[in-house]
Design a protein around this motif. Structure first.
Motif, PDB file in Angstrom:
ATOM      1  N   ASN A  96      11.351   2.020  39.589  1.00 32.36           N
ATOM      2  CA  ASN A  96      11.744   0.879  38.760  1.00 32.36           C
ATOM      3  C   ASN A  96      11.002   0.868  37.431  1.00 32.36           C
ATOM      4  N   ASP A  97       9.955   1.680  37.294  1.00 29.34           N
ATOM      5  CA  ASP A  97       9.122   1.655  36.087  1.00 29.34           C
ATOM      6  C   ASP A  97       9.338   2.847  35.161  1.00 29.34           C
ATOM      7  N   ILE A  98       9.730   3.999  35.699  1.00 27.40           N
ATOM      8  CA  ILE A  98       9.941   5.180  34.856  1.00 27.40           C
ATOM      9  C   ILE A  98      11.405   5.209  34.433  1.00 27.40           C
ATOM     10  N   PRO A  99      11.681   5.063  33.129  1.00 26.85           N
ATOM     11  CA  PRO A  99      13.087   4.992  32.699  1.00 26.85           C
ATOM     12  C   PRO A  99      13.817   6.299  32.936  1.00 26.85           C
ATOM     13  N   TRP A 113      20.067   0.359  35.810  1.00 25.50           N
ATOM     14  CA  TRP A 113      20.787  -0.283  36.911  1.00 25.50           C
ATOM     15  C   TRP A 113      20.973  -1.756  36.547  1.00 25.50           C
ATOM     16  N   THR A 114      22.210  -2.214  36.499  1.00 26.67           N
ATOM     17  CA  THR A 114      22.491  -3.614  36.183  1.00 26.67           C
ATOM     18  C   THR A 114      22.651  -4.454  37.442  1.00 26.67           C
ATOM     19  N   ALA A 115      22.835  -3.807  38.577  1.00 28.75           N
ATOM     20  CA  ALA A 115      22.917  -4.506  39.862  1.00 28.75           C
ATOM     21  C   ALA A 115      22.455  -3.546  40.942  1.00 28.75           C
ATOM     22  N   VAL A 116      21.612  -4.052  41.833  1.00 31.21           N
ATOM     23  CA  VAL A 116      21.170  -3.288  42.995  1.00 31.21           C
ATOM     24  C   VAL A 116      21.344  -4.189  44.199  1.00 31.21           C
ATOM     25  N   ASP A 117      22.063  -3.705  45.187  1.00 34.31           N
ATOM     26  CA  ASP A 117      22.313  -4.510  46.384  1.00 34.31           C
ATOM     27  C   ASP A 117      21.097  -4.435  47.308  1.00 34.31           C
ATOM     28  N   ALA A 118      20.019  -5.069  46.836  1.00 32.83           N
ATOM     29  CA  ALA A 118      18.750  -5.055  47.576  1.00 32.83           C
ATOM     30  C   ALA A 118      17.949  -6.279  47.155  1.00 32.83           C
ATOM     31  N   PRO A 119      16.955  -6.683  47.946  1.00 28.77           N
ATOM     32  CA  PRO A 119      16.137  -7.845  47.580  1.00 28.77           C
ATOM     33  C   PRO A 119      15.511  -7.679  46.192  1.00 28.77           C
ATOM     34  N   GLY A 120      15.619  -8.740  45.387  1.00 29.32           N
ATOM     35  CA  GLY A 120      15.040  -8.712  44.054  1.00 29.32           C
ATOM     36  C   GLY A 120      15.800  -7.871  43.060  1.00 29.32           C
ATOM     37  N   LYS A 122      16.112  -4.797  42.873  1.00 31.43           N
ATOM     38  CA  LYS A 122      15.292  -3.656  42.478  1.00 31.43           C
ATOM     39  C   LYS A 122      15.530  -2.475  43.410  1.00 31.43           C
ATOM     40  N   LEU A 123      15.377  -1.273  42.848  1.00 33.03           N
ATOM     41  CA  LEU A 123      15.488  -0.088  43.686  1.00 33.03           C
ATOM     42  C   LEU A 123      14.364  -0.074  44.708  1.00 33.03           C
ATOM     43  N   VAL A 138      20.086   3.563  52.390  1.00 36.74           N
ATOM     44  CA  VAL A 138      21.261   3.438  51.528  1.00 36.74           C
ATOM     45  C   VAL A 138      20.966   2.469  50.390  1.00 36.74           C
ATOM     46  N   VAL A 139      21.368   2.835  49.186  1.00 41.96           N
ATOM     47  CA  VAL A 139      21.277   1.946  48.028  1.00 41.96           C
ATOM     48  C   VAL A 139      22.635   1.954  47.340  1.00 41.96           C
ATOM     49  N   THR A 140      23.179   0.782  47.049  1.00 38.88           N
ATOM     50  CA  THR A 140      24.413   0.673  46.270  1.00 38.88           C
ATOM     51  C   THR A 140      24.171  -0.266  45.102  1.00 38.88           C
ATOM     52  N   GLY A 141      24.995  -0.120  44.068  1.00 46.25           N
ATOM     53  CA  GLY A 141      24.838  -0.989  42.906  1.00 46.25           C
ATOM     54  C   GLY A 141      25.695  -0.523  41.747  1.00 46.25           C
TER      55      GLY A 141
END
Length: 379
Positions: A96-99, A113-120, A122-123, A138-141
Motif C-alpha cells: 500500500n506504500d510503494i507506488p 487501486w480505487t476500490a479494494v474489496d477488503a477491510p479499510g 486496502k490491499l 483472493v483480492v478483487t477491486g
C-alpha cells in the motif's frame, strides 16, 4: 500490474498460436475478473495445468507466442525469470506504500487501486502466510491507470480496470495469478511527448487530443478493450527465482477500427518487463520496508514543499528539452511558460514523478531531483 499500448512491433518474430486447450484454460481464468465474474474463491489450479506447463517450458526466442483473439483483440505473451523470491516481488509490487509506477516507470504515469474489496479498502499483506497455507488468498477491486506515451505515436490513455488477484500453491510452490479486464472504452487518447531516448523515462503530458505522428494529429483514438493474465510462479531452484509470464489482449484505434497487432503488444510487454526486472533485482530494492518508509515520507510532504520539488524536476526537464531540440516546438514551450505545466499536476502526478525519479536514481540514469533525504534508510 497493468501494461500499455505500443504502436510498433520492432521485431520480425515468427508468430505462433497457442493450442486451443490453452485458450480454454485462459477463458476459465478470465471468468474470475470483470463485472459479472465468477467467485474467485472457487478457483481450481488443476483447471490450468497445461497453461502452467507452458509458462514453465523453455521458449524459442525467435517466436512470438499469442493466444486466440477475444472480441477482436489481438494478444501476445511475454516472460522473464526474475532473480527474486515471490515474497520479495509481492512486497515490492503489492504494498500500500510503494507506488506501482516505481516498478513500471517506462510504461505508467499513474496507477492506483480505487476500490479494494477488503477491510479499510486496502490491499492485504499478500506476503504474510495464511494460517492454512493451502487456503486461497483472493483480492478483487478496481484500478485506475494512466499509461506513458506510446513510443511511436506519442498518445497516452486513461482508463479503469477490474482486478482480481489469486494467491495459491501448485505442487508446493506459491503462485500468484493477476487478472485484469478493462471496464469500458478509455478516455480519448491525448498527446504525450518523449523527451530524448525512451529508456530515460522523461515524459511530458498534454491535454491535446490526437497523435504526435505526421498526418495523424487529428485522430481521436481509444483503447476499446484490454485484458491480461499474469503469472508469478516460484521456481524449484535453490537460489530465489520467480518466473513471470503474462498474456495481454488489446483492441485500440479510431472509428472503432482496431489497429493493434500481436507485435505491437509484445513490444509493450517487453518495454515493461525489462524495466521491471532491472528494478526488482537491483540491490537497492533489497529492503522493501525501507522503500515503503521513504515513499510514506513523500506522501506526507506538505503540498507547497512537494510543488517546489516538482518545479525543480521541471526545471531540469526543460533544460533536457532544450538539449534535444524540443523547445523549438511552440507547444512544448507553452507547457513550461508561467508555471503552466506545474499547475496541471495533481498531487498524485507529482508523487508519481518522484517515484520515477528515484527509480532512475538507483539505476544510474540521468535524473533531476535528489531524494536521498527521504530514502536515507536505503542508501
Amino acid at each position: 500490474m497493468l501494461l500499455p499500448l505500443t504502436a510498433h512491433a520492432g521485431d520480425a518474430l515468427r508468430e505462433t498460436a497457442l493450442p486451443d486447450i490453452l485458450d480454454a484454460e485462459l477463458n476459465y481464468l478470465l471468468g474470475f475478473v470483470g463485472k459479472n465474474r465468477l467467485d474467485p474463491h472457487r478457483f481450481d489450479a488443476t483447471r490450468i495445468g497445461r497453461l502452467l506447463d507452458f509458462v514453465e517450458s523453455p521458449k524459442d526466442e525467435a517466436r512470438l507466442y499469442r493466444a486466440g483473439e477475444r472480441d477482436g483483440a489481438a494478444s501476445a505473451y511475454y516472460q522473464s525469470d526474475i532473480r527474486r523470491s515471490l515474497d520479495h516481488l509481492l512486497r515490492l509490487t503489492y504494498s500500500n506504500d510503494i507506488p506501482s509506477v516505481f516498478t513500471a516507470p517506462s510504461t505508467v504515469r499513474t496507477e492506483r487501486w480505487t476500490a479494494v474489496d477488503a477491510p479499510g479498502q486496502k490491499l492485504p499483506e499478500l506476503w504474510a502466510e495464511p494460517a492454512d497455507p493451502d487456503r486461497l488468498v483472493v483480492v478483487t477491486g478496481m484500478e485506475h491507470l494512466v499509461n506513458s506515451p506510446d513510443q511511436h505515436s506519442g498518445a497516452y490513455y486513461e482508463y479503469d480496470l477490474y482486478r482480481t488477484l489469486i494467491l495459491t500453491r501448485v505442487h508446493g510452490r506459491r503462485l500468484l495469478v493477476s487478472l485484469s479486464s478493462q471496464t469500458g472504452e478509455s478516455r480519448v487518447g491525448r498527446k504525450g511527448i518523449i523527451v530524448g531516448p525512451d529508456d530515460n523515462w522523461d515524459y511530458l503530458y498534454t491535454d491535446q487530443t490526437g497523435l504526435n505522428r505526421m498526418g495523424l494529429g487529428w485522430a481521436s483514438t481509444y483503447m476499446y478493450d484490454s485484458q491480461s493474465v499474469a503469472f508469478y510462479l516460484e521456481t524449484d531452484q535453490p537460489a530465489p527465482k520467480t518466473r513471470f509470464g503474462v498474456l495481454k489482449w488489446i483492441r485500440a484505434g479510431w472509428a472503432n477500427l482496431n489497429v493493434v497487432n500481436s507485435g505491437h503488444i509484445f513490444s509493450g510487454l517487453r518495454r515493461f518487463g525489462e524495466t521491471f526486472k532491472r528494478i526488482a533485482e537491483h540491490p537497492r530494492t533489497d529492503d522493501t520496508a525501507a522503500l515503503a518508509r521513504g515513499f510514506r515520507e513523500i506522501s506526507r510532504l506538505p503540498q507547497p514543499r512537494l510543488k517546489r520539488i516538482a518545479q525543480d524536476y521541471l526545471d531540469g526537464l526543460r533544460k533536457r528539452c532544450e538539449e534535444v531540440g524540443l523547445l523549438a516546438d511552440g507547444d512544448v514551450q507553452a507547457l513550461f511558460r508561467d508555471g503552466r505545466y506545474l499547475d496541471t499536476l495533481s498531487r498524485n502526478d507529482m508523487e508519481s514523478i518522484l517515484a520515477i525519479e528515484y527509480a532512475k536514481e538507483i539505476l544510474g540514469k540521468p535524473h533531476y531531483v535528489e531524494l536521498s533525504d527521504a530514502f536515507a534508510q536505503v542508501e
